[in-house]
Motif scaffolding. Structure first.
Motif, PDB file in Angstrom:
ATOM      1  N   LYS A  68      24.668  12.042  15.987  1.00  0.00           N
ATOM      2  CA  LYS A  68      25.752  12.061  16.964  1.00  0.00           C
ATOM      3  C   LYS A  68      26.022  13.481  17.456  1.00  0.00           C
ATOM      4  CE  LYS A  68      29.397   9.523  16.238  1.00  0.00           C
ATOM      5  NZ  LYS A  68      30.576   8.871  15.614  1.00  0.00           N
ATOM      6  N   LEU A  69      26.420  13.586  18.701  1.00  0.00           N
ATOM      7  CA  LEU A  69      26.835  14.875  19.262  1.00  0.00           C
ATOM      8  C   LEU A  69      28.216  15.232  18.731  1.00  0.00           C
ATOM      9  CD1 LEU A  69      25.812  14.355  23.001  1.00  0.00           C
ATOM     10  CD2 LEU A  69      24.654  15.824  21.345  1.00  0.00           C
ATOM     11  N   ASP A  70      28.428  16.503  18.509  1.00  0.00           N
ATOM     12  CA  ASP A  70      29.757  16.968  18.111  1.00  0.00           C
ATOM     13  C   ASP A  70      30.729  16.797  19.276  1.00  0.00           C
ATOM     14  OD1 ASP A  70      29.083  17.851  15.490  1.00  0.00           O
ATOM     15  OD2 ASP A  70      28.147  19.634  16.366  1.00  0.00           O
ATOM     16  N   LYS A  71      31.971  16.526  18.966  1.00  0.00           N
ATOM     17  CA  LYS A  71      32.992  16.394  20.001  1.00  0.00           C
ATOM     18  C   LYS A  71      33.147  17.713  20.754  1.00  0.00           C
ATOM     19  CE  LYS A  71      35.831  13.108  17.361  1.00  0.00           C
ATOM     20  NZ  LYS A  71      37.171  12.901  16.772  1.00  0.00           N
ATOM     21  N   GLY A  72      33.293  17.612  22.058  1.00  0.00           N
ATOM     22  CA  GLY A  72      33.498  18.811  22.850  1.00  0.00           C
ATOM     23  C   GLY A  72      33.112  18.618  24.297  1.00  0.00           C
ATOM     24  N   VAL A  73      33.094  19.705  25.051  1.00  0.00           N
ATOM     25  CA  VAL A  73      32.730  19.682  26.467  1.00  0.00           C
ATOM     26  C   VAL A  73      31.268  20.087  26.605  1.00  0.00           C
ATOM     27  CG1 VAL A  73      33.195  20.627  28.760  1.00  0.00           C
ATOM     28  CG2 VAL A  73      35.095  20.182  27.188  1.00  0.00           C
ATOM     29  N   PHE A  87      31.182  17.437  31.336  1.00  0.00           N
ATOM     30  CA  PHE A  87      31.725  16.155  30.881  1.00  0.00           C
ATOM     31  C   PHE A  87      32.063  16.297  29.409  1.00  0.00           C
ATOM     32  CE2 PHE A  87      27.141  16.132  30.628  1.00  0.00           C
ATOM     33  CZ  PHE A  87      26.835  15.565  29.399  1.00  0.00           C
ATOM     34  N   PHE A  88      32.836  15.392  28.872  1.00  0.00           N
ATOM     35  CA  PHE A  88      33.237  15.514  27.472  1.00  0.00           C
ATOM     36  C   PHE A  88      32.529  14.458  26.624  1.00  0.00           C
ATOM     37  CE2 PHE A  88      36.112  12.246  28.927  1.00  0.00           C
ATOM     38  CZ  PHE A  88      36.233  11.398  27.834  1.00  0.00           C
ATOM     39  N   ILE A  89      32.405  14.775  25.352  1.00  0.00           N
ATOM     40  CA  ILE A  89      31.797  13.854  24.393  1.00  0.00           C
ATOM     41  C   ILE A  89      32.745  13.667  23.213  1.00  0.00           C
ATOM     42  CG2 ILE A  89      29.939  13.557  22.689  1.00  0.00           C
ATOM     43  CD1 ILE A  89      28.978  12.980  25.463  1.00  0.00           C
ATOM     44  N   ASP A  90      32.973  12.397  22.846  1.00  0.00           N
ATOM     45  CA  ASP A  90      33.698  12.088  21.616  1.00  0.00           C
ATOM     46  C   ASP A  90      33.002  10.904  20.954  1.00  0.00           C
ATOM     47  OD1 ASP A  90      34.408   9.928  23.162  1.00  0.00           O
ATOM     48  OD2 ASP A  90      36.533  10.404  23.267  1.00  0.00           O
ATOM     49  N   ASP A  91      33.639  10.287  19.994  1.00  0.00           N
ATOM     50  CA  ASP A  91      32.999   9.178  19.278  1.00  0.00           C
ATOM     51  C   ASP A  91      32.701   7.990  20.191  1.00  0.00           C
ATOM     52  OD1 ASP A  91      32.991  10.554  16.891  1.00  0.00           O
ATOM     53  OD2 ASP A  91      34.931   9.756  16.234  1.00  0.00           O
ATOM     54  N   ASP A  92      33.498   7.827  21.274  1.00  0.00           N
ATOM     55  CA  ASP A  92      33.336   6.682  22.157  1.00  0.00           C
ATOM     56  C   ASP A  92      32.338   6.907  23.282  1.00  0.00           C
ATOM     57  OD1 ASP A  92      35.279   5.309  20.683  1.00  0.00           O
ATOM     58  OD2 ASP A  92      36.902   6.148  21.907  1.00  0.00           O
ATOM     59  N   THR A  93      31.843   8.134  23.414  1.00  0.00           N
ATOM     60  CA  THR A  93      30.955   8.437  24.549  1.00  0.00           C
ATOM     61  C   THR A  93      29.589   8.964  24.095  1.00  0.00           C
ATOM     62  OG1 THR A  93      32.108  10.565  24.729  1.00  0.00           O
ATOM     63  CG2 THR A  93      32.772   8.832  26.257  1.00  0.00           C
ATOM     64  N   GLN A  94      29.145   8.542  22.939  1.00  0.00           N
ATOM     65  CA  GLN A  94      27.820   8.938  22.457  1.00  0.00           C
ATOM     66  C   GLN A  94      26.720   8.216  23.249  1.00  0.00           C
ATOM     67  OE1 GLN A  94      27.207  11.270  19.972  1.00  0.00           O
ATOM     68  NE2 GLN A  94      29.415  11.659  19.917  1.00  0.00           N
ATOM     69  N   GLN A  95      27.039   7.021  23.745  1.00  0.00           N
ATOM     70  CA  GLN A  95      26.127   6.281  24.632  1.00  0.00           C
ATOM     71  C   GLN A  95      26.786   6.299  26.012  1.00  0.00           C
ATOM     72  OE1 GLN A  95      23.377   5.247  22.855  1.00  0.00           O
ATOM     73  NE2 GLN A  95      24.469   6.119  21.103  1.00  0.00           N
ATOM     74  N   LEU A  96      26.313   7.183  26.871  1.00  0.00           N
ATOM     75  CA  LEU A  96      27.024   7.443  28.121  1.00  0.00           C
ATOM     76  C   LEU A  96      26.062   7.397  29.307  1.00  0.00           C
ATOM     77  CD1 LEU A  96      29.772   8.346  29.380  1.00  0.00           C
ATOM     78  CD2 LEU A  96      29.034  10.704  28.987  1.00  0.00           C
ATOM     79  N   GLU A  97      26.527   6.804  30.405  1.00  0.00           N
ATOM     80  CA  GLU A  97      25.728   6.795  31.648  1.00  0.00           C
ATOM     81  C   GLU A  97      26.577   7.359  32.773  1.00  0.00           C
ATOM     82  OE1 GLU A  97      22.992   3.865  34.472  1.00  0.00           O
ATOM     83  OE2 GLU A  97      23.903   3.089  32.624  1.00  0.00           O
ATOM     84  N   ILE A  98      26.030   8.374  33.430  1.00  0.00           N
ATOM     85  CA  ILE A  98      26.738   9.079  34.497  1.00  0.00           C
ATOM     86  C   ILE A  98      25.891   9.023  35.765  1.00  0.00           C
ATOM     87  CG2 ILE A  98      27.628  11.314  35.269  1.00  0.00           C
ATOM     88  CD1 ILE A  98      28.130  12.008  32.337  1.00  0.00           C
ATOM     89  N   ASN A  99      26.552   8.831  36.893  1.00  0.00           N
ATOM     90  CA  ASN A  99      25.860   8.786  38.189  1.00  0.00           C
ATOM     91  C   ASN A  99      26.424   9.844  39.126  1.00  0.00           C
ATOM     92  OD1 ASN A  99      24.416   6.292  37.489  1.00  0.00           O
ATOM     93  ND2 ASN A  99      26.445   5.335  37.661  1.00  0.00           N
ATOM     94  N   SER A 100      25.549  10.449  39.918  1.00  0.00           N
ATOM     95  CA  SER A 100      25.993  11.400  40.926  1.00  0.00           C
ATOM     96  C   SER A 100      24.841  11.690  41.885  1.00  0.00           C
ATOM     97  CB  SER A 100      26.494  12.700  40.294  1.00  0.00           C
ATOM     98  OG  SER A 100      27.145  13.486  41.273  1.00  0.00           O
ATOM     99  N   GLU A 101      25.064  12.699  42.712  1.00  0.00           N
ATOM    100  CA  GLU A 101      24.064  13.084  43.709  1.00  0.00           C
ATOM    101  C   GLU A 101      23.812  14.580  43.604  1.00  0.00           C
ATOM    102  OE1 GLU A 101      23.994  13.503  48.530  1.00  0.00           O
ATOM    103  OE2 GLU A 101      24.823  11.660  47.673  1.00  0.00           O
ATOM    104  N   TYR A 102      22.564  14.957  43.584  1.00  0.00           N
ATOM    105  CA  TYR A 102      22.209  16.380  43.475  1.00  0.00           C
ATOM    106  C   TYR A 102      22.602  17.109  44.760  1.00  0.00           C
ATOM    107  CZ  TYR A 102      19.458  20.438  41.998  1.00  0.00           C
ATOM    108  OH  TYR A 102      19.076  21.684  41.594  1.00  0.00           O
ATOM    109  N   GLY A 103      23.230  18.270  44.610  1.00  0.00           N
ATOM    110  CA  GLY A 103      23.579  19.054  45.788  1.00  0.00           C
ATOM    111  C   GLY A 103      25.072  19.196  45.977  1.00  0.00           C
ATOM    112  N   ALA A 104      25.500  19.354  47.223  1.00  0.00           N
ATOM    113  CA  ALA A 104      26.895  19.665  47.544  1.00  0.00           C
ATOM    114  C   ALA A 104      27.859  18.549  47.157  1.00  0.00           C
ATOM    115  CB  ALA A 104      27.025  19.966  49.038  1.00  0.00           C
ATOM    116  N   ASN A 105      27.352  17.324  47.087  1.00  0.00           N
ATOM    117  CA  ASN A 105      28.229  16.182  46.792  1.00  0.00           C
ATOM    118  C   ASN A 105      28.254  15.807  45.319  1.00  0.00           C
ATOM    119  OD1 ASN A 105      28.935  15.835  49.520  1.00  0.00           O
ATOM    120  ND2 ASN A 105      27.097  14.605  49.903  1.00  0.00           N
TER     121      ASN A 105
END
Length: 505
Positions: A68-73, A87-105
């Motif tokens: 597991k990742l240690d809690k933190g930013v 993004f932050f990591i705690d016990d509830d976000t060890q399995q995490l999926e994030i979406n975004s767009e590369y660049g200015a947005n």
């Protein structure tokens, strides 16, 4: 059949346990053409790499590990080593999926598919960014032609700041008891809202400061290692000692002990803070703050409480040795004795053979062969009779000394004109007597000009003269009043000392 069913249940259970014990961070980054990305995390004053993804396909970045990742930013860092977002990591976000767009947005499009709290965090970042952007745009458009225009802009700025403050307070309250709430609490300043009036009718700034200091560390749990895994704690710690704590070695020492006592002994927080305080006050440029370093060494290093904070155990002993060297040089300590030879007696010392001795053994023989004569030639620092003694270590060939010594001569003459009882004990750190005598004559050096002609003092070690010039100010009892100061500060410091003495009477 029952046996098979039981086996399958155990198999899937083991998979679940395995998945829960590790981490998997998936980031879908549209338009990303990088072939490499880093997962980094904040730790006290550093940003460290936790994982690397070298198999980016169609913008899909996966970081995966068995533990597991240690809690933190944490941060997603691009191939060009720039932070794309936190993004932050705690016990509830060890399995995490994030979406975004590369660049200015990247910030506009940022979202998490399986964590509401992560989305709240992203919304917070967007809100703060947008507020700052709006104010900057407004500021750029507004013309400041009159005083009223300036006051108007200041009021607008206050409105924006209050809006952000209200938002942050609500955000922290909604996330109280979580890693996110703890992190944002470190970022928030504790400000007294209903400021009382002082006797002059103005806002009571003393009460504002007292509240600020008293509540500075509210809700900060030094026993949680997550407090050092974010971009705010280190700066908050430095700001506390630079802006809040009274700038006096005794006050700082008390606060160092108080904060370390809040940590768990030998925890990572304890070790990093102790190492930070040790380095900060050993290398501090504030005169007298080496006293804090000596206090830290006495309290933690000499008692075994610093064991384990450095990979090399010998470092602890080196730090203790350094403190012992500085102890007799602290402001308020009695200056160590120096037994020097007058520059004018160089020829006599040379005739005795001191300049021809090739090693310490030969030097010892020369000394004892001429000990009776040398004993009559000593010029002792302790015997200088003056209200103030300026002790300077320097070298004729030192470029900085060539600039500082003339300034010291000027300051000395000004002090004499003001009827100050002051003398300069000028110690040449080399043994090229002819060169020293020529400089004295050419520059009419009006000091007590001496050098270690008998190689007796080892002033380099005794007074920590690792570079030249080094200037001390001593009182009539040879107590150190100031040290390691520039020549142009000598007159000002002596006058300040006299003013302080008068005010105490």
């Amino acid at each position: 059949m029952k046996k098979l069913l039981f086996t399958l249940i155990c198999f899937y259970s083991s998979l679940t346990i395995s998945a829960q014990s590790g981490y998997e961070i998936t980031i879908n980054l549209k338009n990303c053409t990088d072939s490499l990305a880093y997962l980094t995390f904040y730790r006290f004053d550093k940003t460290l790499i936790k994982d690397t993804c070298t198999t980016i396909k169609n913008g899909k970045i996966v970081f995966k590990g068995k533990e597991k990742l240690d809690k933190g930013v944490y941060s997603l860092v691009s191939q060009q080593k720039s932070i794309l977002f936190d993004f932050f990591i705690d016990d509830d976000t060890q399995q995490l999926e994030i979406n975004s767009e590369y660049g200015a947005n990247v910030m506009t499009e940022l979202s998490a598919t399986n964590s509401k709290r992560q989305n709240d965090f992203f919304s917070y970042i967007r809100y703060i960014t947008q507020q700052n952007k709006e104010f900057i745009e407004l500021k750029q458009k507004k013309e400041l032609k009159t005083k009223q225009d300036t006051l108007s802009l200041a009021e607008i700025q206050k409105t924006f700041e209050q809006r952000i403050l209200d938002y942050e307070e609500k955000f922290i309250e909604n996330n109280k008891g979580t890693i996110l709430g703890d992190v944002m609490n470190l970022k928030m300043e504790k400000i007294l809202k209903n400021v009382p009036k002082a006797s002059n009718g103005r806002p009571d700034s003393l009460q504002v400061f007292k509240y600020y200091k008293t509540h500075y560390w509210d809700n900060v749990d030094f026993k949680q290692e997550s407090i050092i895994r974010n971009p705010f704690f280190f700066n908050k710690l430095n700001r506390y000692f630079e802006k809040v704590v009274v700038t006096h070695p005794d006050s700082v020492s008390v606060e160092v002990d108080r904060l370390l006592a809040k940590t768990t002994y030998q925890s990572l927080v304890y070790k990093l803070m102790l190492a930070h305080f040790t380095y900060t006050y050993e290398t501090s440029k504030i005169m007298g703050f080496d006293k804090i370093f000596v206090h830290i060494v006495d309290t933690y290093f000499k008692t075994g409480k610093a064991n384990g904070i450095y990979d090399d155990p010998e470092v602890v002993q080196k730090i203790i040795k350094r403190a012992e060297k500085l102890r007799p040089l602290l402001v308020g300590a009695k200056a160590q004795e120096l037994m020097m030879i007058k520059a004018d007696d160089f020829d006599k010392m040379k005739a005795m053979g001191f300049e021809n001795a090739k090693n310490s053994e030969e030097m010892t023989k020369v000394f004892y062969a001429n000990v009776n004569q040398v004993n009559k030639m000593w010029v002792k620092l302790s015997e200088v009779k003056a209200e103030y003694t300026i002790l300077v270590f320097w070298d004729v060939d030192c470029g900085h000394c060539q600039k500082e010594i003339p300034v010291l001569v000027k300051s000395y003459n000004e002090l004499l004109q003001e009827k100050k009882d002051v003398k300069v004990f000028s110690v040449y750190m080399q043994h090229e007597g002819e060169k020293y005598l020529k400089y004295i004559a050419d520059n009419k050096l009006p000091f007590i000009n001496v050098y270690d002609g008998a190689h007796y003092n080892n002033a380099v070690e005794k007074y920590d003269v690792y570079s030249t010039p080094v200037i001390y100010i001593l009182d009539k009892n040879k107590t150190i009043l100031a040290k390691r100061i520039d020549a142009n500060k000598v007159t000002m410091i002596i006058k300040a000392i006299e003013t302080e003495i008068k005010n105490k009477k």
